[in-house]
Write a protein that holds these residues in place. Structure first.
Motif, short mmCIF file in Angstrom:
data_model
loop_
_atom_site.label_atom_id
_atom_site.label_comp_id
_atom_site.label_asym_id
_atom_site.label_seq_id
_atom_site.Cartn_x
_atom_site.Cartn_y
_atom_site.Cartn_z
N LEU A 1 19.93 -72.83 33.78
CA LEU A 1 21.39 -72.94 33.71
C LEU A 1 21.80 -74.09 32.81
O LEU A 1 22.70 -73.94 31.96
CB LEU A 1 21.94 -73.15 35.12
N ALA A 2 21.15 -75.24 32.95
CA ALA A 2 21.49 -76.40 32.11
C ALA A 2 21.22 -76.10 30.64
O ALA A 2 22.02 -76.48 29.77
CB ALA A 2 20.69 -77.62 32.57
N ALA A 3 20.12 -75.42 30.36
CA ALA A 3 19.80 -75.10 28.96
C ALA A 3 20.86 -74.17 28.36
O ALA A 3 21.28 -74.34 27.21
CB ALA A 3 18.42 -74.46 28.88
N ALA A 4 21.30 -73.18 29.15
CA ALA A 4 22.33 -72.27 28.66
C ALA A 4 23.65 -73.00 28.43
O ALA A 4 24.36 -72.75 27.44
CB ALA A 4 22.52 -71.12 29.65
N CYS A 5 24.00 -73.91 29.34
CA CYS A 5 25.23 -74.69 29.18
C CYS A 5 25.15 -75.58 27.93
O CYS A 5 26.13 -75.68 27.17
CB CYS A 5 25.47 -75.56 30.41
N ALA A 6 24.00 -76.20 27.72
CA ALA A 6 23.83 -77.08 26.56
C ALA A 6 23.97 -76.29 25.26
O ALA A 6 24.59 -76.74 24.29
CB ALA A 6 22.47 -77.77 26.62
N GLU A 7 23.39 -75.07 25.25
CA GLU A 7 23.49 -74.24 24.05
C GLU A 7 24.93 -73.84 23.79
O GLU A 7 25.39 -73.82 22.64
CB GLU A 7 22.61 -73.00 24.22
N LEU A 8 25.67 -73.54 24.84
CA LEU A 8 27.07 -73.15 24.68
C LEU A 8 27.92 -74.32 24.19
O LEU A 8 28.80 -74.16 23.34
CB LEU A 8 27.61 -72.61 26.00
N LEU A 9 27.63 -75.51 24.71
CA LEU A 9 28.37 -76.69 24.28
C LEU A 9 28.06 -77.07 22.84
O LEU A 9 28.93 -77.55 22.11
CB LEU A 9 28.04 -77.87 25.20
N GLY A 10 26.81 -76.89 22.45
CA GLY A 10 26.40 -77.34 21.12
C GLY A 10 26.04 -78.82 21.14
O GLY A 10 24.91 -79.21 20.89
N ARG A 11 26.98 -79.67 21.44
CA ARG A 11 26.76 -81.12 21.55
C ARG A 11 26.99 -81.51 23.00
O ARG A 11 28.11 -81.40 23.51
CB ARG A 11 27.71 -81.88 20.63
N VAL A 12 25.95 -81.96 23.67
CA VAL A 12 26.05 -82.33 25.08
C VAL A 12 26.60 -83.73 25.25
O VAL A 12 27.46 -83.97 26.11
CB VAL A 12 24.67 -82.19 25.78
N TYR A 13 26.12 -84.67 24.44
CA TYR A 13 26.53 -86.07 24.60
C TYR A 13 28.05 -86.19 24.42
O TYR A 13 28.62 -85.74 23.42
CB TYR A 13 25.82 -86.96 23.57
N GLY A 14 28.70 -86.75 25.40
CA GLY A 14 30.15 -86.94 25.34
C GLY A 14 30.96 -85.75 25.80
O GLY A 14 32.19 -85.85 25.90
N ALA A 15 30.32 -84.62 26.07
CA ALA A 15 31.06 -83.44 26.53
C ALA A 15 31.55 -83.66 27.96
O ALA A 15 30.92 -84.35 28.76
CB ALA A 15 30.16 -82.21 26.48
#
Length: 488
Positions: A34-48
């Motif tokens: 789930l975390a990997a899919a969310c990170a891919e959707l966000l593109g940039r995780v840091y600061g999201a």
């Protein structure tokens, strides 16, 4: 082939796997995916800015552990707790250790009470991503008021929405939506698909679906399956060196009327591209058919005197010709009944047939046959197709935004993954009837013919439309392209 399994089957598989794994390992696998899919959707995780909508079940735990992983990568993660006293303790502790926070609760600012809706609204409207972990796969009957309010705010936000396993508020086993529900951009589901992810109206709420392998061992026979190109290619007939037009199968078309001659032309168009070696037409639209398709074997009179066929299609545009419908149903070959034929067919005659029968209603026709409203059929498509198959002792292809094919014998139901909303055009169903009837004549069983016919028809519709309006004749013209795409 994509397979989908019901809640009890999934839970049994989970119990069997958890008995062999360290405690919590299965949830960690799900959270990692789930975390990997969310990170891919966000593109940039840091600061999201990420908001977790957390219910009391394991879905909430999955969301919390995934949120902890995102927080460790620099995301600002806030959990909105709907049931603090029953929140997954380990997941909540992991989130807090990773630097995540909890939105204020209604009893005090420590978040001990249910989420303060005003505070939750503020964080949701500021979020880049909302993770829906409110209700798991066992949820029934839509969302409760607090959860429904959060779903409404989420829909009004600009955040991307990721559902954990299944959008909260939709029913996993049936695809029904009986109240408020979360609309997701992406659903991350674990171990296997659930029927609700493949059937409207729930499918519309799921958005894109990503399957995460967590090691479940599922039974061979699923509750629902969706064929893919390779599955359909294995079903399609291919002439042998010694084949002639009769060995390839002859399909009879009893369709059309003085008022609706075009239905006959379109059914013949589909049949000529469906794999049978020849098409016989019987009915009052013979001149229109022969003018458009001179290779058709046209005759007048009763279907019983048309000559040998390996399958019949009856009903498209037939008006009130009950005699033709009854004559076809008395034939000892596979029969497809569509359109006016569904209204005119005697149920006892259908049930008494020994050869395969395939009924192809749209939701309105299915509603009339079942004696319910169209909304009831569209809201409970899986139940409706099974009920209709059982009542008539026939295989049923229920057309619509999700086309389903069910056998009277029960067992797996097929869901068609191809198609386009542009197929909602006059005559499209006539083309499907001819195509599918031709596959019956070529030797496919009713379940396989219905499944392969719907698949090719949906793919042809996509090719014909290509993002723009088209007519049924365009769909017929693209069947060959769809066939080549499947087998190539």
């Amino acid at each position: 082939m994509r397979s989908a399994y019901g809640v009890e089957t999934v839970r049994a598989a989970e119990r069997e796997l958890m008995a062999r794994l360290p405690e919590g390992a299965l949830m960690q696998r799900a959270a990692a995916g789930l975390a990997a899919a969310c990170a891919e959707l966000l593109g940039r995780v840091y600061g999201a800015r990420v908001v977790l909508l957390v219910g009391s079940g394991d879905n909430g735990g999955d969301a919390l552990y995934a949120g902890a992983r995102l927080a460790r990568r620099g995301a600002g993660v806030t959990a909105v707790l709907l049931a603090p006293d029953r929140t997954h303790a380990g997941g909540l502790a992991a989130l807090r250790r990773a630097g995540g926070s909890v939105a204020p609760g209604r009893r005090d600012d420590a978040g001990q009470g249910p989420a303060d809706l005003a505070a939750a609204e503020r964080v949701i409207l500021a979020a880049d991503l909302v993770v829906d972990g409110i209700v798991g796969i066992g949820g029934k009957g839509g969302l409760r008021p607090d959860a429904a309010a959060l779903a409404e705010v989420t829909a009004a936000s600009r955040a991307a929405v990721v559902a954990v396993d299944l959008p909260s508020g939709v029913e996993a086993d049936t695809g029904e939506v009986r109240g408020a529900a979360v609309r997701a951009d992406l659903t991350v589901t674990f171990g296997t698909h659930k029927p609700g992810l493949l059937i409207d109206p729930a499918r519309e709420y799921a958005g894109s679906v990503r399957l995460i392998d967590i090691g479940l061992s599922m039974p061979d026979e699923a509750e629902l399956e969706a064929l893919q190109h390779a599955d359909v290619a294995a079903l399609l007939p291919v002439p042998r060196a010694e084949s002639d037009k009769y060995r390839r199968g002859v399909v009879g078309i009893a369709a059309g009327s003085a008022r609706y001659p075009g239905a006959a032309v379109l059914a013949v168009a589909g049949a000529l591209r469906g794999g049978a070696g020849a098409v016989r037409y019987v009915g009052p639209a013979g001149d229109a058919v022969i003018a458009r398709f001179p290779e058709t074997l046209v005759s007048s009179g009763s279907p019983e005197r048309a000559g040998r066929v390996q399958a019949w299609v009856v009903g498209p545009g037939a008006g009130d010709d009950a005699e033709a419908v009854a004559a076809v149903l008395r034939a000892d070959v596979p029969v497809l009944v569509d359109a006016d034929g569904l209204r005119l067919a005697d149920r006892d005659l259908v049930r008494a047939r020994r050869a395969p029968t395939l009924l192809t209603p749209h939701a309105g026709e299915a509603a009339a046959l079942l004696g319910v409203s169209r909304d009831e059929v569209e809201g409970a498509r899986l139940h409706s197709v099974r009920e209709l198959a059982g009542r008539y002792g026939a295989t049923v292809l229920l057309k619509g935004s999700t086309t389903l094919v069910a056998s009277a014998a029960g067992g797996v139901v097929r869901v068609n993954p191809t198609g386009t909303s542009w197929l909602a055009t006059a005559g499209s169903g006539d083309v499907l009837s001819g195509l599918t009837g031709s596959l019956l004549a070529a030797g496919l069983g009713a379940l396989d013919a219905g499944s392969a016919g719907a698949y090719l028809h949906g793919l042809a519709g996509r090719f014909a439309a290509d993002g723009a309006p088209m007519g049924a004749h365009d769909v017929a013209e693209e069947i060959r392209s769809a066939w080549r795409d499947v087998v190539g």
